[in-house]
Motif scaffolding. Structure first.
Motif, short mmCIF file in Angstrom:
data_model
loop_
_atom_site.label_atom_id
_atom_site.label_comp_id
_atom_site.label_asym_id
_atom_site.label_seq_id
_atom_site.Cartn_x
_atom_site.Cartn_y
_atom_site.Cartn_z
N ILE A 1 -39.82 7.36 -17.19
CA ILE A 1 -40.82 8.42 -17.07
C ILE A 1 -40.20 9.72 -17.57
O ILE A 1 -39.14 10.14 -17.11
CB ILE A 1 -41.29 8.59 -15.62
CG1 ILE A 1 -41.94 7.30 -15.13
CG2 ILE A 1 -42.28 9.75 -15.51
CD1 ILE A 1 -42.39 7.36 -13.68
N SER A 2 -40.86 10.36 -18.52
CA SER A 2 -40.30 11.56 -19.13
C SER A 2 -40.51 12.78 -18.24
O SER A 2 -41.36 12.79 -17.35
CB SER A 2 -40.94 11.82 -20.50
OG SER A 2 -42.29 12.24 -20.33
N MET A 3 -39.74 13.82 -18.52
CA MET A 3 -39.88 15.09 -17.81
C MET A 3 -41.28 15.66 -18.01
O MET A 3 -41.89 16.20 -17.09
CB MET A 3 -38.83 16.07 -18.32
CG MET A 3 -38.62 17.29 -17.47
SD MET A 3 -37.50 16.96 -16.11
CE MET A 3 -35.92 16.98 -16.96
N ARG A 4 -41.80 15.51 -19.22
CA ARG A 4 -43.14 16.04 -19.50
C ARG A 4 -44.20 15.34 -18.65
O ARG A 4 -45.14 15.98 -18.17
CB ARG A 4 -43.47 15.88 -20.99
CG ARG A 4 -42.68 16.79 -21.91
CD ARG A 4 -43.05 16.57 -23.37
NE ARG A 4 -42.23 17.39 -24.23
CZ ARG A 4 -41.01 17.07 -24.64
NH1 ARG A 4 -40.47 15.91 -24.24
NH2 ARG A 4 -40.33 17.89 -25.42
N ASP A 5 -44.05 14.03 -18.48
CA ASP A 5 -45.01 13.28 -17.67
C ASP A 5 -45.00 13.76 -16.21
O ASP A 5 -46.05 13.89 -15.59
CB ASP A 5 -44.71 11.78 -17.73
CG ASP A 5 -44.98 11.18 -19.09
OD1 ASP A 5 -45.78 11.77 -19.85
OD2 ASP A 5 -44.40 10.13 -19.41
N ILE A 6 -43.81 14.01 -15.69
CA ILE A 6 -43.69 14.49 -14.32
C ILE A 6 -44.36 15.86 -14.16
O ILE A 6 -45.12 16.10 -13.22
CB ILE A 6 -42.21 14.60 -13.89
CG1 ILE A 6 -41.61 13.20 -13.74
CG2 ILE A 6 -42.05 15.38 -12.60
CD1 ILE A 6 -42.10 12.45 -12.53
N LEU A 7 -44.09 16.75 -15.12
CA LEU A 7 -44.66 18.09 -15.04
C LEU A 7 -46.19 18.05 -15.13
O LEU A 7 -46.89 18.78 -14.42
CB LEU A 7 -44.10 18.97 -16.16
CG LEU A 7 -42.59 19.28 -16.07
CD1 LEU A 7 -42.12 20.01 -17.32
CD2 LEU A 7 -42.29 20.11 -14.83
N GLN A 8 -46.70 17.19 -15.99
CA GLN A 8 -48.14 17.06 -16.13
C GLN A 8 -48.76 16.49 -14.84
O GLN A 8 -49.82 16.93 -14.39
CB GLN A 8 -48.48 16.16 -17.32
CG GLN A 8 -49.97 16.02 -17.62
CD GLN A 8 -50.62 17.34 -17.99
OE1 GLN A 8 -50.00 18.21 -18.57
NE2 GLN A 8 -51.90 17.50 -17.61
#
Length: 617
Positions: free
Chosen positions: A54-61
């Motif tokens: 899971i990417s950092m961008r996915d977590i932030l979104q």
């Protein structure tokens, strides 16, 4: 005061509820790339909740939904904003929240000497519709200006996300709180639109692009405002009265208003009625069938043996007669309002799609932010064109708004000469009936805008138009008008020829209004920048005229068969699912037809109130 930013861990729901009840929750809406860069500089390569794959961008979104659930105020941070710039934005956001009295509205005919000190807020003007002095409401301090770095944040957002950010900036949170506005926007622009993009922009040819504004449930651009406006209206309603929405339509507004209000539920629906007046001979057969198909609840459409201008003039007269409005209030506990584009809540959502068109061109690499575009808009009542002017005021680099008329070209004549002349000027029916209008209501807002808010001038001009059917503006003001807008008109033959020619070249099928815009854009636009045509309706709503343009023989009488035959010839756009469904379900229903007399229409209003509210009581 609680501060949340897009990189922080969401708090437990009970903790957030405590903060919300005891203070102000401010959400720092920071660009994910800025957060990731900051984490990289801090040598953080993993955050709480991040699992393998899971990417950092996915977590932030994913976290964003928790912040938006509790916010009172969003602070949109531009790409690359410094800490100091963000701090300044937070302070301004808190100041705005605390100074609700600053965000007020005035009439275009405001008389500072003779007016009371009572202030009108967003929630007031949504319900009132028309100002008591006969003018139109406008924001006293104009539109908020958005800087380029904030606009860039919106480039990769969806249409509902863009709408939410822009509307939050234009509606004070004490009028409509951010959480409720979010619920309304997501309901307005969801599965009820046949395109996930809501208002997609597509390339036509050369420097021409088309924004398809017909993917809503009634297949016209009016849906972009009228899927949201009824929700705003009932949200702002005082608790004690019933409200009857009066609407004059030249075709598309009627079905869009009926659709929007029919989606309300529960008590909201029972407290509002909708009565639509339309010209019996001035709309297409499919538009008529759409309107008379709405017979559930407190909604009705009746035709008038006259034109749109008579319908609109009659409604304005009703609003202006205190004897009538007082009688309806005392006798029936009912207040009149309107959902035409004279109502601010109708006009405001249209600013979003003009902004969105520009952002789509940026996203698709057609332009870089800051480079200009022109927009060309089929123009009758001037609401669509006015909303483009307001988008420009917010910071969208629109160079020229090009107004396209049919052979009822009074707007074109005015913009080119400064003379508005209704004398001995009959309304002529056309293939583009939605712009068969001679008395353009929103022109009043435009003159107020270009005259720097000269309400005395506006009052003088439009009082003279009412009494003498004519006015002329001076050369200095005409020069300012022509700096903002261009105008041209298209004959009936040229309209049909444009449909046929472009369909033959590309397979793309335009409606008659879009064809008017295309013809005028080709004549007036210099080709030095992209031009976006507002495609205000699906071709299926004007099937007989479009069929004639394509020289189709033996056009079926049945509207459903007309649509199917047209759809088989077009590679794009597809047949509109909701129009086809509506026509199949409506069949050939009868409807009320009124004589063009003021008293007859007043009787319809009283009858509607009795049927809608007294029977419920």
């Amino acid at each position: 005061m609680g501060l949340l930013n897009a990189g922080s861990n969401p708090l437990h729901a009970e903790a957030m509820q405590h903060i919300s009840q005891n203070g102000l929750v401010i959400y720092l809406d920071v660009d994910s790339e800025d957060i990731i860069q900051r984490l990289t500089r801090m040598k953080v390569n993993r955050i709480v909740g991040q699992e393998a794959g899971i990417s950092m961008r996915d977590i932030l979104q994913y976290r964003k939904q928790f912040y938006e659930k509790w916010l009172d105020v969003r602070v949109l941070c531009g790409t690359g904003d410094t800490v100091e710039e963000v701090s300044e934005k937070v302070l301004k956001a808190v100041e705005r929240y605390q100074e609700h009295e600053v965000e007020t509205f005035v009439s275009t005919r405001f008389d500072s000497a003779g007016s009371s000190n009572q202030k009108a807020y967003f929630s007031d003007v949504v319900v009132e519709g028309l100002a008591t002095d006969g003018g139109l409401y406008v924001p006293k301090n104009g539109f908020p200006r958005i800087d380029a770095r904030e606009w860039l944040r919106l480039v990769d957002m969806s249409y509902p996300e863009r709408a939410l950010v822009l509307l939050e900036k234009c509606i004070h949170p004490l009028d409509v709180c951010a959480l409720d506005l979010r619920t309304m926007v997501l309901k307005a622009y969801g599965s009820n639109f046949s395109s996930e993009a809501v208002a997609p922009v597509k390339h036509l040819s050369h420097n021409q692009y088309v924004q398809e504004l017909f993917h809503g449930p009634t297949a016209s651009f009016k849906d972009l405002a009228l899927q949201l406006m009824p929700q705003l209206f009932v949200y702002c309603l005082p608790s004690m009265c019933n409200y009857l929405i009066l609407v004059a339509t030249s075709g598309d507004t009627g079905s869009a208003v009926l659709s929007g209000f029919s989606r309300l539920s529960g008590t909201d629906r029972h407290r509002t009625g909708v009565l639509v007046f339309f010209p019996e001979e001035g709309v297409s057969e499919i538009q008529k069938l759409q309107m008379i198909s709405f017979r559930e609840g407190n909604a009705r459409a009746v035709s008038v043996l006259s034109d749109f201008d008579f319908c609109q003039r009659t409604i304005k007269r009703m609003f202006g007669e205190s004897g009538l409005t007082g009688h309806l209030a005392v006798e029936y506990g009912t207040v009149l309002s309107t959902a035409n584009s004279i109502n601010w809540a109708r006009l405001l959502p249209q600013v979003v799609y003009h902004s969105s068109a520009y952002l789509d061109l940026c996203r698709d690499g057609v332009i870089k932010f800051g480079e200009p575009i022109d927009v060309c808009i089929p123009t009758g009542n001037f609401g669509n064109a006015m909303s483009a002017v307001y988008a420009k005021q917010m910071g969208i680099p629109i160079r020229k708004v090009i107004c396209a008329s049919n052979h009822n070209h009074i707007i074109t004549d005015f913009i080119n000469t400064g003379e508005y002349d209704l004398r001995e000027r009959p309304l002529m029916l056309s293939h583009s009936p939605a712009i068969d209008i001679l008395k353009s209501s929103n022109l009043e807002r435009f003159i107020y805008h270009v005259s720097d808010g000269d309400s005395c001038l506006v009052k003088d001009l439009f009082t003279r138009l009412d009494s003498q059917q004519h006015f002329q503006v001076g050369e200095p003001l005409l020069g300012r008008i022509q700096q903002e807008v261009l105008a041209g008109w298209c004959s009936e033959d040229d309209c049909l020829a444009a449909i046929q020619t472009f369909h033959a070249q590309t397979g793309y099928l335009m409606d008659t209004h879009t064809a008017v815009a295309k013809v005028v854009a080709e004549r007036l636009q210099d080709g030095s920048c992209p031009v976006v045509l507002s495609s205000t309706a699906h071709y299926g709503k004007f099937a007989p005229a479009v069929s004639r343009a394509l020289k189709i023989q033996n056009i079926p009488e049945d509207p459903v068969e007309q649509l199917k035959k047209l759809g088989s010839t077009a590679s794009a756009p597809q047949l509109h699912r909701d129009v086809l469904k509506c026509l199949k379900e409506s069949g050939r229903r009868g409807h009320t037809v009124c004589q063009a007399e003021y008293g007859v229409l007043v009787e319809e209003v009283e009858s509607m109130i009795q049927d809608s509210f007294l029977k419920v009581m």
